[in-house]
Every structure is written in structure tokens, then in C-alpha cells.
Design an enzyme around this catalytic site. Structure first.
Site, short mmCIF file in Angstrom:
data_model
loop_
_atom_site.label_atom_id
_atom_site.label_comp_id
_atom_site.label_asym_id
_atom_site.label_seq_id
_atom_site.Cartn_x
_atom_site.Cartn_y
_atom_site.Cartn_z
N ARG A 69 17.07 52.86 26.58
CA ARG A 69 17.25 52.76 25.13
C ARG A 69 16.91 51.33 24.74
NH1 ARG A 69 16.84 57.63 22.94
NH2 ARG A 69 18.45 59.06 23.68
N ALA A 81 20.80 65.35 24.08
CA ALA A 81 20.95 65.29 22.63
C ALA A 81 19.58 65.25 21.98
CB ALA A 81 21.75 64.05 22.24
N GLU A 98 17.44 71.51 22.45
CA GLU A 98 17.50 70.19 23.08
C GLU A 98 18.01 70.25 24.52
OE1 GLU A 98 16.28 67.37 22.19
OE2 GLU A 98 15.67 67.94 20.18
N GLU A 102 15.60 68.55 27.19
CA GLU A 102 16.02 67.32 27.87
C GLU A 102 16.50 67.54 29.29
OE1 GLU A 102 18.47 64.52 25.93
OE2 GLU A 102 16.78 63.94 24.65
N GLU A 147 11.61 59.50 27.95
CA GLU A 147 12.10 60.73 28.59
C GLU A 147 11.40 61.02 29.92
OE1 GLU A 147 11.73 63.77 25.63
OE2 GLU A 147 13.53 63.10 24.57
#
Length: 193
Positions: A69, A81, A98, A102, A147
Site C-alpha cells: 500500500r 476487499a 471481490e 482477490e 495485486e
């Protein structure tokens, strides 16, 4: 002692509202608001809203992901999320999507845990957190950017809660979701009585 605490809507007069910055994902709004006897000016991120998922397996392990992040310069631990970025899509449908995108997982049972404003002094994001059980694997999705190197771990729910309370994991949504899920599971035996 207050026995019923609840947030209260309040709609002051908006004197002006403009997009101060148009971003790729979010905009920043600049509002002038009549407040009391005067006027205040506030800038905030106009957010689409989001969903997060506490995915628990039959051994009460929670699925956590770790990814980079940029604003915090960390690879933090998070719940799967994503944004409510499909117009008109209900939050539970977005949560199902999601979790698959993910974590390559689907769930048979879905239960709303909690909805929270993430940072009401700086944005209008409301995130809806769901408990997902009856899990099964999906085919792997293609991932890119942050990701692409997501790390996935199955962690006992109690250990995740301990890590939050000990200050080893700082993600706000993970903290709320893990603690809410632990509380929900603790209450279930009483509900059965």
C-alpha cells in the site's frame, strides 16, 4: 447512562460544492457549508464505498492477504476487499465478486457483520464487512500492479485478533472485521440456548 447509542443524520446547508481534484479512482471535493452562525470549508475524498470479507474456514481460520500500500509504504495484512465501483451493484454481490478476484475463493454462506465509515473526517467512504463461510476454491485470477504479488495466509481468528490488539497489525478494516467476527462467533452458542 445511555442505553441506545446511534449516529444521527445532520444536513447543514451546502453553500457550494466543487470537484477540487479529479482523480483516477477518487475525486477530492471542496465544500462550503453553513454551520451554526457561520460557514465552514471542508475538503474530502468523495469515495465510491467498499466491501471487505472475513472469510472463515471450518477450522475458524481467517483468510488474510498481504499487499503493498503506497500511501503507508507497507505491505500490510488485510481482509479481501474492493470498491463498490459497479453502478447499482449491491454490497453483498460486490463482496462475492471481490472474494473471488482477490483470493480465488467463493463462499456458500454470507452474513453482514458491520458497516463503518473509514475516516469520516477525511472521506465519505462506507465499507460493508461480511462474514463468509462454506468456502471453496476457484480458478486463479490474473492479477497486476500491487495485486500481482499478494500473499495469502490462513490464520486462526483468535491469533489475528491477538495481533490486532497487540499492535502488530494496523489495518483498520482488518481490525474491525476480525474483532466483529470473533464477537459474532462468541455470541452464537448463547443464541442457540
Amino acid at each position: 447512562m445511555m442505553t441506545h447509542l446511534q449516529d444521527e443524520p445532520f444536513e447543514p446547508e451546502i453553500l457550494s460544492s466543487e470537484v477540487a481534484f479529479h482523480g483516477v479512482v477518487w475525486d477530492v471535493r471542496d465544500d462550503r457549508v453553513r454551520y451554526g452562525d457561520g460557514e465552514i470549508r471542508r475538503q474530502y475524498v468523495a469515495h465510491t464505498g467498499a466491501v471487505a470479507i472475513v472469510a472463515l474456514d471450518e477450522r475458524e481460520r481467517v483468510l488474510l492477504i498481504q499487499q503493498y500500500r503506497h500511501p503507508i509504504r507497507h505491505r500490510d495484512w488485510e481482509l479481501p476487499a474492493g470498491l463498490l465501483d459497479v453502478p447499482g451493484e449491491p454490497p453483498e454481490v460486490a463482496a462475492r465478486r471481490e472474494l473471488g478476484e482477490e483470493a480465488d475463493v467463493t463462499a456458500e454462506h454470507w452474513e453482514h457483520l458491520v458497516s463503518v465509515w473509514t475516516t469520516p473526517g477525511g472521506n465519505d467512504e462506507m465499507i460493508h464487512v461480511y462474514l463468509a463461510t462454506g468456502l471453496s476454491d476457484l480458478d486463479a485470477h490474473e492479477r497486476e500492479d500491487e495485486e500481482a504479488d499478494i500473499r495469502v495466509e490462513w490464520v486462526p481468528l483468535s491469533e489475528a485478533a491477538d495481533a490486532v490488539l497487540a499492535g502488530r497489525m494496523h489495518n483498520g478494516i482488518l481490525s474491525i472485521g476480525v474483532l466483529a467476527a470473533e464477537r459474532r462467533l462468541r455470541e452464537r452458542p448463547r443464541e442457540a440456548d
